[in-house]
Design a protein around this motif. Structure first.
Motif, short mmCIF file in Angstrom:
data_model
loop_
_atom_site.label_atom_id
_atom_site.label_comp_id
_atom_site.label_asym_id
_atom_site.label_seq_id
_atom_site.Cartn_x
_atom_site.Cartn_y
_atom_site.Cartn_z
N SER A 73 58.90 5.51 70.71
CA SER A 73 57.85 5.10 71.64
C SER A 73 58.29 5.40 73.07
N LEU A 74 57.48 6.13 73.79
CA LEU A 74 57.71 6.43 75.20
C LEU A 74 56.68 5.69 76.04
N GLU A 75 56.99 5.48 77.30
CA GLU A 75 56.07 4.85 78.24
C GLU A 75 55.87 5.79 79.42
N ASN A 76 54.62 5.99 79.83
CA ASN A 76 54.33 6.94 80.90
C ASN A 76 53.03 6.53 81.61
N THR A 77 53.11 6.05 82.86
CA THR A 77 54.29 5.91 83.68
C THR A 77 55.14 4.73 83.21
N VAL A 78 56.40 4.69 83.65
CA VAL A 78 57.28 3.59 83.25
C VAL A 78 57.17 2.48 84.30
N ASN A 79 56.64 1.35 83.89
CA ASN A 79 56.44 0.22 84.79
C ASN A 79 57.75 -0.19 85.48
N LYS A 80 58.76 -0.54 84.69
CA LYS A 80 60.02 -1.02 85.27
C LYS A 80 60.85 0.12 85.86
N GLY A 81 60.43 1.34 85.66
CA GLY A 81 61.09 2.48 86.29
C GLY A 81 60.45 2.84 87.62
N GLY A 82 59.60 1.96 88.13
CA GLY A 82 58.95 2.22 89.42
C GLY A 82 57.83 3.22 89.33
N GLY A 83 57.18 3.31 88.16
CA GLY A 83 56.09 4.27 88.00
C GLY A 83 56.56 5.69 87.76
N SER A 84 57.75 5.84 87.20
CA SER A 84 58.30 7.18 86.93
C SER A 84 57.48 7.88 85.85
N VAL A 85 57.49 9.22 85.88
CA VAL A 85 56.68 10.02 84.95
C VAL A 85 57.54 11.05 84.23
N TYR A 86 57.06 11.47 83.08
CA TYR A 86 57.72 12.51 82.29
C TYR A 86 57.20 13.89 82.68
N SER A 87 58.08 14.88 82.65
CA SER A 87 57.67 16.26 82.85
C SER A 87 57.10 16.83 81.56
N SER A 88 56.31 17.88 81.67
CA SER A 88 55.76 18.53 80.48
C SER A 88 56.87 19.09 79.61
N GLU A 89 57.88 19.64 80.24
CA GLU A 89 58.99 20.24 79.48
C GLU A 89 59.70 19.20 78.63
N SER A 90 59.93 18.03 79.19
CA SER A 90 60.61 16.96 78.45
C SER A 90 59.76 16.47 77.29
N LEU A 91 58.45 16.29 77.53
CA LEU A 91 57.57 15.81 76.48
C LEU A 91 57.43 16.83 75.36
N GLU A 92 57.36 18.08 75.71
CA GLU A 92 57.27 19.13 74.69
C GLU A 92 58.52 19.15 73.82
N SER A 112 62.74 -3.68 63.45
CA SER A 112 63.81 -3.75 64.43
C SER A 112 63.52 -2.77 65.56
N VAL A 113 64.35 -2.84 66.59
CA VAL A 113 64.20 -1.94 67.73
C VAL A 113 65.57 -1.46 68.17
N LYS A 114 65.65 -0.18 68.50
CA LYS A 114 66.89 0.39 69.01
C LYS A 114 66.66 0.77 70.47
N LEU A 115 67.40 0.13 71.37
CA LEU A 115 67.18 0.30 72.79
C LEU A 115 68.13 1.35 73.37
N LEU A 116 67.59 2.26 74.16
CA LEU A 116 68.37 3.29 74.83
C LEU A 116 68.24 3.12 76.33
N LYS A 117 69.24 3.60 77.05
CA LYS A 117 69.21 3.51 78.52
C LYS A 117 68.88 4.89 79.07
N GLY A 118 67.65 5.07 79.50
CA GLY A 118 67.21 6.35 80.02
C GLY A 118 67.31 6.44 81.53
N ASP A 119 66.63 7.43 82.07
CA ASP A 119 66.57 7.66 83.50
C ASP A 119 65.30 7.04 84.03
N LEU A 120 65.42 5.86 84.68
CA LEU A 120 64.25 5.11 85.14
C LEU A 120 63.24 4.92 84.01
N GLY A 121 63.77 4.65 82.82
CA GLY A 121 62.91 4.38 81.67
C GLY A 121 62.50 5.59 80.86
#
Length: 338
Positions: free
Chosen positions: A135-154, A101-110
């Motif tokens: 599972s994270l996506e980086n960059t986020v395709n449907k988020g317009g190529g948005s990226v994660y910060s190091s602080e968030s990933l850590e 199964s999959v649990k979908l969340l609504k993030g900030d631009l993915g």
């Protein structure tokens, strides 16, 4: 009329240097583990991300689905953003391949936060689906190529380890993200348990993706790849393209990002454009004015010589790549304003 190709960075073609590397690559049978160029690519990417092992496969979809299938079982779930490629664009693979199964969340631009993930984990209850992977996506395709910060990933990585959750990265455009943030592959290797690295988008290889992880994980994945029909034979010619791309075509991603910002600036002056998502990497997603439909507008632009992609009824996507240079940018401006 010269057509300007901006539908995707998957439309890149091998450069002359890449073709030369492909034709001169030593070959063997990879199912037997004897293709020296495939082994060289796998070792190169594993070392780059400081992981124990890697496996070369046909696509990012395959590498993502292999990672999920090796980790998540029936009655378990993957937590991801609602914009995730693994959910929207991989043919229902989470269910079809892993039976999960999959649990979908609504993030900030993915992009998800640690707090969102923590709140989404299923309780230890027989009625609930067991949360197993994030599972994270980086960059986020449907988020317009948005990226994660190091602080968030850590923060996310530390939390997932504390809860024994496998953390996977769909890194289809991970080198685009690193070009913006200055992050290093070794950092991603420390943050994530598995990483899918695509070679056929901005890096310009004709095909291929590499999945990295620890040795037991990759051994399990190799069996899954075989079951999916993904066993290579003399795949070294394709692996050579990936090696060339990593050696010579990473730094130039900055050029794609610059041109994407220029496209956004040009489009911001058009009367039929309502808004544009923040442009960080090589993806430009524009929202068109109310009353218009993306498929109609895309067809109009194609008649002018610009190939782009509808991204839902209200959005259009442009993606820059190594086949789109400054002369093409000038033509784009002329075409779209005509």
């Amino acid at each position: 009329m010269k057509f300007i190709e901006l539908r995707s960075d998957t439309f890149t073609l091998p450069t002359p240097g890449m073709k030369e590397a492909m034709f001169s690559a030593p070959l063997g049978d990879d199912v037997f583990g004897e293709d020296p160029t495939v082994l060289a690519l796998e070792n190169k990417v594993a070392a780059m991300f400081q992981k124990e092992a890697a496996i070369f496969c046909t696509s990012g979809t395959m590498s993502n689905q292999m990672a999920i299938t090796a980790t998540v079982s029936q009655g378990q779930e993957v937590i991801c953003d609602e914009l995730s490629h693994i959910y929207l664009y991989e043919g229902g693979g989470i269910m079809a391949n892993a039976g999960a199964s999959v649990k979908l969340l609504k993030g900030d631009l993915g992009r998800l936060s640690k707090a969102q993930i923590e709140a989404a984990i299923s309780p230890d209850d027989i009625h609930a689906c067991e949360s197993t992977m994030v599972s994270l996506e980086n960059t986020v395709n449907k988020g317009g190529g948005s990226v994660y910060s190091s602080e968030s990933l850590e923060e996310i990585s530390s939390f997932c380890r504390s809860r024994n959750l496998h953390l996977h990265l769909d890194g289809a455009r991970i080198f685009n993200a690193m070009a913006v943030t200055g992050q290093k592959p070794s950092q991603f290797g420390a943050w994530f348990d598995s990483i899918s690295v695509c070679l056929s988008k901005g890096l310009g290889a004709p095909i291929g993706s590499v999945l990295v992880g620890d040795a037991p994980f990759i051994k399990k994945v190799k069996r899954i790849r075989k079951r999916m029909g993904g066993g290579w034979r003399q795949a070294g010619m394709l692996a050579a393209a990936g090696i060339y791309a990593l050696d010579y075509q990473v730094e130039r991603l900055q050029e794609d990002h610059r041109r994407a910002k220029d496209i956004a600036q040009i489009c911001s002056q058009l009367s039929w454009v309502e808004s544009i998502l923040p442009v960080v990497t090589n993806i430009v997603i524009i929202k068109i004015q109310e009353g218009l439909h993306s498929t109609v507008k895309v067809a109009e632009l194609a008649q002018k010589g610009i190939k782009c992609a509808p991204f839902g009824a209200e959005y259009i996507r442009f993606v820059t790549h190594l086949g789109f240079d400054d002369s093409d940018l000038q033509l784009f401006e002329e075409y779209i304003q005509s």
